[in-house]
Design a protein around this motif. Structure first.
Motif, PDB file in Angstrom:
ATOM      1  N   ALA A 124       0.736  -1.155  -0.087  1.00  0.00           N
ATOM      2  CA  ALA A 124       0.044  -0.015   0.013  1.00  0.00           C
ATOM      3  C   ALA A 124       0.857   1.256   0.036  1.00  0.00           C
ATOM      4  O   ALA A 124       1.575   1.541   0.807  1.00  0.00           O
ATOM      5  N   ARG A 125       0.978   2.080  -1.012  1.00  0.00           N
ATOM      6  CA  ARG A 125       1.774   3.174  -1.179  1.00  0.00           C
ATOM      7  C   ARG A 125       1.084   4.270  -2.091  1.00  0.00           C
ATOM      8  O   ARG A 125      -0.013   3.933  -2.498  1.00  0.00           O
ATOM      9  N   PRO A 126       1.350   5.446  -1.674  1.00  0.00           N
ATOM     10  CA  PRO A 126       0.637   6.791  -2.053  1.00  0.00           C
ATOM     11  C   PRO A 126       0.767   6.532  -3.639  1.00  0.00           C
ATOM     12  O   PRO A 126      -0.363   7.268  -4.108  1.00  0.00           O
ATOM     13  N   ASP A 127       1.716   6.035  -4.115  1.00  0.00           N
ATOM     14  CA  ASP A 127       1.801   6.271  -5.502  1.00  0.00           C
ATOM     15  C   ASP A 127       1.410   4.913  -6.509  1.00  0.00           C
ATOM     16  O   ASP A 127       1.580   4.740  -7.615  1.00  0.00           O
ATOM     17  N   ASN A 128       0.641   4.249  -5.801  1.00  0.00           N
ATOM     18  CA  ASN A 128      -0.046   2.826  -6.490  1.00  0.00           C
ATOM     19  C   ASN A 128      -0.925   3.392  -7.639  1.00  0.00           C
ATOM     20  O   ASN A 128      -1.963   4.233  -7.097  1.00  0.00           O
ATOM     21  N   PRO A 129      -0.947   2.918  -8.516  1.00  0.00           N
ATOM     22  CA  PRO A 129      -1.700   2.920  -9.555  1.00  0.00           C
ATOM     23  C   PRO A 129      -3.041   2.387  -9.232  1.00  0.00           C
ATOM     24  O   PRO A 129      -3.030   1.632  -8.442  1.00  0.00           O
ATOM     25  N   VAL A 130      -4.295   3.193  -9.423  1.00  0.00           N
ATOM     26  CA  VAL A 130      -5.616   2.731  -9.073  1.00  0.00           C
ATOM     27  C   VAL A 130      -6.492   2.284 -10.447  1.00  0.00           C
ATOM     28  O   VAL A 130      -6.811   3.173 -11.045  1.00  0.00           O
ATOM     29  N   PRO A 131      -6.574   0.964 -10.643  1.00  0.00           N
ATOM     30  CA  PRO A 131      -6.396  -0.264  -9.922  1.00  0.00           C
ATOM     31  C   PRO A 131      -5.011  -0.697 -10.285  1.00  0.00           C
ATOM     32  O   PRO A 131      -4.575  -0.516 -11.345  1.00  0.00           O
TER      33      PRO A 131
END
Length: 430
Positions: free
Chosen positions: A197-204
């Motif tokens: 879980a990271r602030p720059d994770n792509p969604v989704p």
């Protein structure tokens, strides 16, 4: 909402293991039977499985396109008999294992179900074989089994060393015993937490995204170790296929995790500049996906969850909880200090799953024709209703344990931050 979802099994956590009750010795004395023996009287067909679908969910969601109904019972009252594989389920007496064993017991796609746990449960229409999943004697309990589904995993916030020892030892033993017992395929249930879980994770996140969870004492660290074992399995156990299933934040009867407890807090914790996106996986949907994996309709590694995600404003509206927004450094720094002095059992990296996105794209299941029976809003609504019932019952878990839960840690972070702000305000006024 159904009684089954509201009355979460007290003392159960994660996908099925009682928190903190990891026998550090060998196998339980209760399982000391001849290898492969089936205790007398353990064939049960006298009770149907229990539905966990909340009332009113049908209007908000659609049923899966290719799966059987979550609860069905043959006209004869006994387990479904078909040409399908013989399937063994570990942790079948509780949590996810219980729900899966009940589903497979009435599935026309399964020939027979072998329920494995260290005590006998109440699932009807299955063959019970008692075993400790850490005991190499497990191989003797797998006689005649074609597919083994391992659900006996602790995702709770018990002592992380005992939890890690249990989870890793159990996965190692399950893979080795399955190979020794000539089981054709093993299905391991981990979590989408392995993506990190990271602030720059792509969604989704695509299912092929790298596994970015930290290899520490967190729950995600345990699951990452299990996935490493699965990755090495083709070399150590050639000829045995391994399927890895990664559910999003799991919600349902018998599930007690970091995410579920977060919604028992007074506020939703958020960090400035990175609003959380929430994706859930109802236990019924995970069970229906596992049924497809058991039948061989989906293989390899895949994710399971509701379609899309909820924005923070939607979560606030459904839950009735207000957000509290804090700087990331303050939130994570306070959590780290609380963990270091023993107030918060969950390490800092567990907290990240409450404040940063880890939404997954369930492409493999979608291409197989599977659709979730629940959407994110319906799952969250069911969780909130269950939360209200728990509060009405005065308490969900013993008061002593409640003080050290992950939700308690979140409240401690919020409270500590409020104290810091008040001190700063007073200093400015002096």
């Amino acid at each position: 909402m159904s009684t089954a979802l509201a009355e979460v099994r007290r003392g159960r956590t994660g996908m099925g293991r009682p928190p903190g009750q990891h026998d550090r010795g060998g196998s339980h004395s209760a399982t000391a039977q001849p290898a492969g023996a089936e205790p007398a009287g353990n064939h049960s067909t006298d009770a149907p499985p229990v539905s966990t679908q909340p009332a009113g969910a049908q209007s908000a969601v659609t049923q899966p396109a290719v799966t059987q109904p979550a609860v069905s019972q043959p006209a004869s009252g006994g387990p479904a008999a078909g040409p399908g594989p013989v399937v063994a389920v570990t942790g079948a007496a509780h949590g996810l294992g219980h729900a899966l064993a009940a589903r497979l017991a009435v599935s026309a796609r399964v020939g027979r179900v072998v329920a494995i746990d260290d005590h006998r449960g109440d699932v009807a229409g299955v063959t019970w074989r008692l075993a400790d999943v850490r005991d190499p004697a497990l191989a003797g309990r797998l006689a005649g089994v074609d597919v083994l589904v391992h659900t006996d995993v602790d995702l709770g916030d018990s002592d992380h060393r005992a939890r890690r020892a249990f989870n890793v030892r159990a996965a190692q033993t399950v893979l080795t015993a399955a190979a020794a017992g000539r089981v054709a395929r093993v299905i391991l249930v981990t979590s989408a937490m392995v993506y990190g879980a990271r602030p720059d994770n792509p969604v989704p996140l695509p299912e092929t995204a790298p596994l970015a969870a930290d290899e520490d004492g967190s729950v995600a660290g345990d699951l990452l170790e299990i996935e490493h074992l699965a990755e090495r399995s083709p070399r150590t156990h050639p000829g045995m296929a391994v399927t890895v299933v990664r559910p999003a934040a799991l919600i349902g009867d018998g599930v007690d995790t970091l995410v579920a407890r977060h919604f028992e807090g007074a506020r939703l914790l958020t960090v400035k500049g990175c609003p959380q996106r929430w994706q859930f996986c109802h236990i019924d949907d995970l069970v229906s996906a596992l049924e497809l994996a058991v039948a061989g309709d989906v293989t390899g590694t895949f994710a399971v969850g509701c379609d899309g995600w909820l924005e923070l404003a939607e979560v606030e509206e459904i839950s009735g909880l207000r957000r509290i927004e804090l700087p990331a450094a303050l939130t994570l720094g306070t959590a780290q200090r609380l963990h270091r002095i023993g107030i918060a059992p969950a390490p800092i990296n567990d907290l990240r799953y409450l404040i940063y996105p880890w939404v997954v794209d369930c492409q493999t299941l979608r291409e197989a024709g599977w659709r979730p029976a629940y959407d994110n809003a319906a799952v969250l609504q069911a969780l909130i209703e269950a939360r209200a019932l728990h509060r009405a019952a005065a308490r969900r878990i013993p008061r002593k344990e409640a003080a050290i839960t992950a939700a308690g840690a979140t409240v401690a972070v919020v409270g500590t931050a409020a104290i810091v702000r008040e001190i700063r305000r007073r200093r400015r006024g002096s």
